[in-house]
Design an enzyme around this catalytic site. Structure first.
Site, PDB file in Angstrom:
ATOM      1  N   ASN A   8       0.868  -1.185   0.000  1.00 13.03           N
ATOM      2  CA  ASN A   8       0.000   0.000   0.000  1.00 13.03           C
ATOM      3  C   ASN A   8       0.904   1.234   0.000  1.00 13.03           C
ATOM      4  OD1 ASN A   8      -1.876   1.989   0.404  1.00 13.03           O
ATOM      5  ND2 ASN A   8      -2.431   1.365   2.489  1.00 13.03           N
ATOM      6  N   LYS A  10       0.087   4.231  -0.471  1.00 11.23           N
ATOM      7  CA  LYS A  10      -0.599   5.443   0.027  1.00 11.23           C
ATOM      8  C   LYS A  10      -0.330   6.625  -0.912  1.00 11.23           C
ATOM      9  CE  LYS A  10      -0.355   3.449   4.586  1.00 11.23           C
ATOM     10  NZ  LYS A  10      -0.405   3.613   6.025  1.00 11.23           N
ATOM     11  N   HIS A  88      -9.852   1.133   4.308  1.00 11.28           N
ATOM     12  CA  HIS A  88      -8.629   1.410   5.058  1.00 11.28           C
ATOM     13  C   HIS A  88      -8.925   2.429   6.159  1.00 11.28           C
ATOM     14  CE1 HIS A  88      -4.617   2.758   6.087  1.00 11.28           C
ATOM     15  NE2 HIS A  88      -4.183   1.623   5.552  1.00 11.28           N
ATOM     16  N   GLU A  90      -7.360   4.886   7.275  1.00 12.55           N
ATOM     17  CA  GLU A  90      -7.104   6.292   6.946  1.00 12.55           C
ATOM     18  C   GLU A  90      -8.284   6.882   6.174  1.00 12.55           C
ATOM     19  OE1 GLU A  90      -3.266   5.701   5.131  1.00 12.55           O
ATOM     20  OE2 GLU A  90      -2.436   5.242   7.099  1.00 12.55           O
ATOM     21  N   GLU A 158      -5.882  -4.820  10.421  1.00  6.63           N
ATOM     22  CA  GLU A 158      -4.914  -3.750  10.671  1.00  6.63           C
ATOM     23  C   GLU A 158      -5.332  -2.954  11.902  1.00  6.63           C
ATOM     24  OE1 GLU A 158      -2.595  -2.546   6.883  1.00  6.63           O
ATOM     25  OE2 GLU A 158      -4.451  -1.403   6.918  1.00  6.63           O
ATOM     26  N   GLY A 164       1.710   2.623  10.845  1.00 10.44           N
ATOM     27  CA  GLY A 164       2.632   3.748  10.705  1.00 10.44           C
ATOM     28  C   GLY A 164       3.259   4.218  12.009  1.00 10.44           C
ATOM     29  N   SER A 196       2.762  -1.554  10.580  1.00 12.58           N
ATOM     30  CA  SER A 196       4.199  -1.507  10.897  1.00 12.58           C
ATOM     31  C   SER A 196       4.919  -2.826  10.593  1.00 12.58           C
ATOM     32  CB  SER A 196       4.434  -1.079  12.352  1.00 12.58           C
ATOM     33  OG  SER A 196       3.943   0.225  12.561  1.00 12.58           O
TER      34      SER A 196
HETATM   35  P1  PGA Z   1       2.300   0.652   7.666  1.00  7.17           P
HETATM   36  O1  PGA Z   1       0.874   0.807   6.950  1.00  7.17           O
HETATM   37  O2  PGA Z   1       2.924  -0.606   7.168  1.00  7.17           O
HETATM   38  O3  PGA Z   1       3.074   1.890   7.244  1.00  7.17           O
HETATM   39  O4  PGA Z   1       2.037   0.629   9.135  1.00  7.17           O
HETATM   40  C1  PGA Z   1       0.061  -0.311   6.717  1.00  7.17           C
HETATM   41  C2  PGA Z   1      -1.227   0.129   6.091  1.00  7.17           C
HETATM   42  O5  PGA Z   1      -1.711   1.235   6.391  1.00  7.17           O
HETATM   43  O6  PGA Z   1      -1.803  -0.586   5.249  1.00  7.17           O
END
Ligand code: PGA
Length: 235
Positions: A8, A10, A88, A90, A158, A164, A196
């Site tokens: 991903n 982003k 997701h 976010e 997640e 993150g 992460s």
């Molecule tokens: P990350 O993000 O690996 O940077 O924690 C994972 C995600 O949001 O899918």
């Protein structure tokens, strides 16, 4: 069943050239590996990225019409995109995504023949309040309401507090959550872990927590690191 390792990206990287180079680096490094690898870049890079399976990071639940700024499942499918990330955290946090809109998007995307990476996960507050399972159950039940055939559904667990932050969920806790999620899907439904993920922790989610894949954010922007993650999931 093959593990699904999804990148991903982003809102990264900032140029098409960088996106193409990143994809090329990953493509070279994973040759001969067995996992299913999917790259989910920003929409605008989808047409120029060739060589690996692609996913979008979002989709709209209407097919066409007066919806300025939106992208439909039919458009993605027409471009040769195979997957779409839906729900997701976010998008839930910053863009008003709800369990109901997630459900509409999932149904529309399935209708168009896209495969889904359906994201669920609890916030730190929900976890602290002992509501983790309740939240996961609600997200799954509403998100998949009216979806009879789960063949093209992959769930990405997640935990929001793990995304993150560098604070990845422990293998034990991930295993518990995956076992809980399993109750609501088919035995053959792939359940991914995300939050992460790095090459130092990635293998254990597959080997010890029972995950069938990973959704990788930050670490997928570095080809070498992402390749190590794909390798670790096969060891
Ligand atoms: P990350 O993000 O690996 O940077 O924690 C994972 C995600 O949001 O899918």
């Amino acid at each position: 069943m093959k593990n699904l390792i999804a990148a991903n990206w982003k809102l990264n990287p900032t140029t098409k050239k960088e996106a193409e180079n990143l994809l090329k680096g990953i493509e070279k490094g994973i040759k001969g590996l067995m996992s299913e690898v999917v790259i989910c870049p920003p929409f605008v890079y989808l047409p120029s990225l060739k060589g690996l399976e692609l996913g979008a990071q979002n989709v709209y639940f209407e097919e066409k019409g007066a919806f300025t700024g939106e992208i439909s499942a039919v458009m993605l499918k027409d471009l040769g995109v195979s997957y779409v990330i839906i729900g997701h955290s976010e998008r839930r946090k910053y863009f008003g995504e709800t369990d109901e809109s997630v459900n509409r998007k999932i149904k529309k995307a399935l209708e168009s023949g896209l495969k889904i990476i359906f994201c669920i996960g609890e916030t730190a507050e929900e976890r602290d309040a002992g509501k983790k399972n309740e939240v996961l159950e609600r997200q799954i039940k509403i998100g998949l309401s009216g979806v009879e055939n789960l063949e093209n559904i992959n769930i990405a667990y997640e935990p929001v507090w793990a995304i993150g932050t560098g604070n990845n969920c422990s293998v034990e806790e991930t295993k518990e959550s995956i076992n809980f999620i399993r109750k609501f899907v088919k035995p053959e439904t792939r359940i991914l872990y995300g939050g992460s993920v790095k090459s130092e922790n990635s293998g254990a989610y597959i080997k010890d927590a029972g995950a069938n894949g990973l959704l990788v954010g930050g670490a997928s922007l570095n080809a070498e690191e992402f390749i190590k993650i794909v390798r670790s999931s096969e060891e």
